[in-house]
Design a protein around this motif. Structure first.
Motif, short mmCIF file in Angstrom:
data_model
loop_
_atom_site.label_atom_id
_atom_site.label_comp_id
_atom_site.label_asym_id
_atom_site.label_seq_id
_atom_site.Cartn_x
_atom_site.Cartn_y
_atom_site.Cartn_z
N LEU A 52 2.92 5.60 -5.68
CA LEU A 52 3.76 6.64 -5.07
C LEU A 52 4.33 7.58 -6.12
N SER A 92 -0.73 6.94 -1.09
CA SER A 92 0.67 6.75 -0.73
C SER A 92 1.43 8.07 -0.82
N ASP A 135 0.82 -1.20 0.00
CA ASP A 135 0.00 0.00 0.00
C ASP A 135 0.86 1.25 0.00
N ALA A 136 2.00 1.21 0.69
CA ALA A 136 2.86 2.38 0.78
C ALA A 136 3.47 2.70 -0.57
N PRO A 169 -0.68 3.11 4.13
CA PRO A 169 0.58 3.49 3.50
C PRO A 169 1.55 4.15 4.47
#
Lengths: 310, 302
Positions: free
Chosen positions: A305, B210, A300-301, B166
């Motif tokens: 991004l 994120s 998820d991180a 996130p």
């Protein structure tokens, strides 16, 4: 069961599926109880078409549609007269013509078209071909007799086989019983130790069983049930081979718009799991491992991004 | 995952102007509908975009307070989902058409269900402490009435990706791969606050979660005086990818500026707008009887 009810008492047919419908010569149906009622009152007319009826003319309906039953009856009567066979004619064409004639007569009589004329035709035919009719009748009866004899023979065969197997079983049971009895007697009388006796007895029992097995396999079958004799090679057409492009696996590519995520199995080695809460025994029982939560968080991180280029 | 979610495909927009346009269109649609319906109306009776915004922020704050005061304690993701539903709903609908108080409760209720935070309906309305049992029941009826409408207006896209997980993931990654930062845990509290404040703005509709989480962490690091530049270049492998790096900084700057612009609306402004809203609802909406009695009940609160 029946999509139409009895035309007279309408209800009884649905409520009582065991009630039978009877058909008469005019092709209309009446349930059993209505037939009885009709003749109790002494009147003998069909409800729908008012043709005078006799009680004996009612037959139990075999088909759902009463018109079919009617046609079957008429056909039986017509074929009693028109009973020529295929070898009575010199050519196939004539035989077909004859059959067509018969069909026309049946059709006319069933649908009440030109009944009078048809009946006259029938009578004329009957008079002309009287002897042929007789001869064929005789032949028919002879054939039927032969069929019946065959059936009878088969039945007798079955019966015999059944009896034989029963007797076999009886014999086997007796043999076993005798064996046991002999063992007991020997145990009582002889001086040989018991273990040897038991071993001997077991040998004899197995020998008996082998004999029984061999007897059962005596009956050899020579043909399959469909009539093809065993051992015959059946020639089939070879299957056509269709050449196509072979499928080759290409793994799917997923764009996560972010940095690459380490594999689930690598997480422990890379040291991620030290920073996640360890799984308790009660969590692990259900199949949970701390790697799962860690992997999900990292995924998820990293997902989305990087802003999309361009 | 986020990259193939409906949030990315349908509910992430380019910039704030798109959002403003959508809200303006929703407002116009409602006005035209009411004008066309033939009732005697005056244009000044309707709320304009600024007033709607004031009311929206007010009710959003009330939603956040309701969720924070909820018993049993609501997880953060449930709160985040509820606020996101509220925001998405009023992107395509006007506050004049559906009263925000009911929608607010319906959002919270739906969010509990979707996020598998098991609360029975009686327990849920039991949290409306200002009301007696019959008031709570009426509220429940209304919630159930509006639930399907809400789901429909969300276009049945019920999964919301919040930035909380996130953030956890980034903290784990920092701890594992970035030894330069001694104690990433110290960043957690302020990053959390950042994210909560972010949920009250349009940020969730413009950026992936994120990126929001990354901004939160970078922000709290810079506040604490720690530098995290090398994390981006080294660990995330952006050393050679200058374009992506600059884009990321750009996004983070935008997020921060959006955060600064947010402020809680002033109470007198709110009250003025509320009076207008009630009048509109009383005149035009058919099934506001329940709402009006409820509002009368709690005139002091809401």
């Amino acid at each position: 069961m029946d999509d139409q009810g009895c035309p007279r008492c309408k209800t009884t047919k649905y409520r009582n599926p065991s009630l039978k419908l009877m058909v008469n010569v005019c092709g209309h149906t009446l349930c059993e109880s209505c037939v009885d009622m009709l003749f109790v009152r002494g009147s003998g007319n069909c409800v729908q078409c008012d043709t005078p009826l006799r009680k004996s003319n009612f037959r139990v309906q075999l088909f759902e549609d009463p018109t079919v039953d009617k046609e079957v009856e008429i056909r039986k009567k017509v074929l009693k007269i028109y009973n020529k066979r295929d070898f009575d004619f010199s050519s196939l064409r004539e035989y077909n013509d004859y059959l067509e004639q018969v069909e026309e007569i049946v059709y006319n009589l069933t649908n009440n078209i030109e009944v009078e004329r048809t009946k006259q035709i029938m009578e004329a035919y009957q008079r002309e071909n009287r002897d042929v009719i007789q001869k064929n009748k005789a032949k028919l009866t002879r054939e039927q007799e032969e069929l019946e004899e065959l059936l009878l023979l088969e039945q007798q065969d079955n019966e015999q086989r059944r009896l034989e197997t029963l007797q076999e079983e009886q014999r086997q049971l007796q043999a076993k019983r005798k064996n046991k009895q002999a063992l007991l007697d020997e145990l009582e009388r002889s001086h040989v130790p018991a273990t040897i006796l038991l071993a001997q007895h077991k040998d004899r029992a197995t020998q008996l069983e082998n004999q029984i097995e061999k007897q059962k396999q005596v009956v050899k079958t020579t043909i399959f049930s469909t009539g093809i004799p065993m051992g015959q090679t059946v020639l089939l057409q070879p299957v056509a081979r269709i050449a196509e492009v072979l499928y080759s696996y290409k793994p799917i590519e997923i764009n996560t718009y972010g940095p690459p995520v380490p594999e689930l199995e690598q997480l422990g080695r890379l040291g991620y799991l030290n920073h996640v809460r360890a799984a308790q025994p009660q969590d692990m029982a259900g199949g949970y491992t701390s790697g799962l939560a860690c992997h999900r968080a990292i995924q998820d991180a990293f997902s989305g991004l990087f802003p999309p280029l361009g | 995952m986020f990259y193939n979610s409906s949030q990315k495909k349908c509910w992430t927009f380019e910039n704030e102007d798109t959002l403003e346009k959508l809200r303006y269109e929703a407002n116009q649609k409602y006005r035209n509908k009411m004008l066309a319906s033939g009732k005697p109306t005056v244009n000044s009776l309707f709320l304009d975009a600024h007033e709607e915004d004031v009311l929206f922020r007010h009710y959003e704050k009330r939603l956040l307070d309701f969720c924070n005061a909820f018993k049993p304690v609501m997880p953060k993701s449930v709160v985040g989902t509820a606020i996101m539903y509220f925001r998405r709903f009023y992107l395509n609908n006007s506050l004049m058409e559906y009263h925000p108080r009911t929608i607010m409760l319906t959002c919270a209720y739906l969010s509990c269900k979707v996020d598998e935070f098991n609360v029975s309906s009686t327990q849920f309305v039991g949290n409306l402490v200002q009301e007696n049992a019959s008031g709570q029941e009426r509220a429940l009826e209304q919630i159930l009435e509006y639930e399907l409408l809400l789901i429909q207006q969300l276009n049945f896209h019920l999964v919301v990706h919040n930035p909380y997980r996130p953030m956890e993931g980034l903290l784990i990654d920092l701890k594992t791969r970035y030894p330069l930062l001694e104690n990433p845990e110290s960043l957690r509290k302020s990053a959390d606050d950042f994210l909560t404040r972010a949920s009250l703005t349009d940020i969730g509709l413009l950026f992936p979660p994120s990126q929001i989480a990354m901004t939160a962490i970078m922000n709290s690091a810079s506040r604490a005086g720690l530098s995290m530049e090398s994390y981006l270049t080294e660990c995330l492998g952006l050393k050679d990818n200058k374009e992506t790096l600059s884009k990321m900084y750009d996004a983070m700057r935008r997020i921060k500026s959006l955060m600064k612009r947010y402020e809680l609306p002033k109470p007198d402004e709110v009250n003025a707008c509320k009076v207008k809203l009630e009048r509109i609802h009383a005149e035009f909406c058919t099934n506001t009887n329940i709402i009006i009695t409820l509002m009368g009940h709690l005139g002091r609160e809401f």
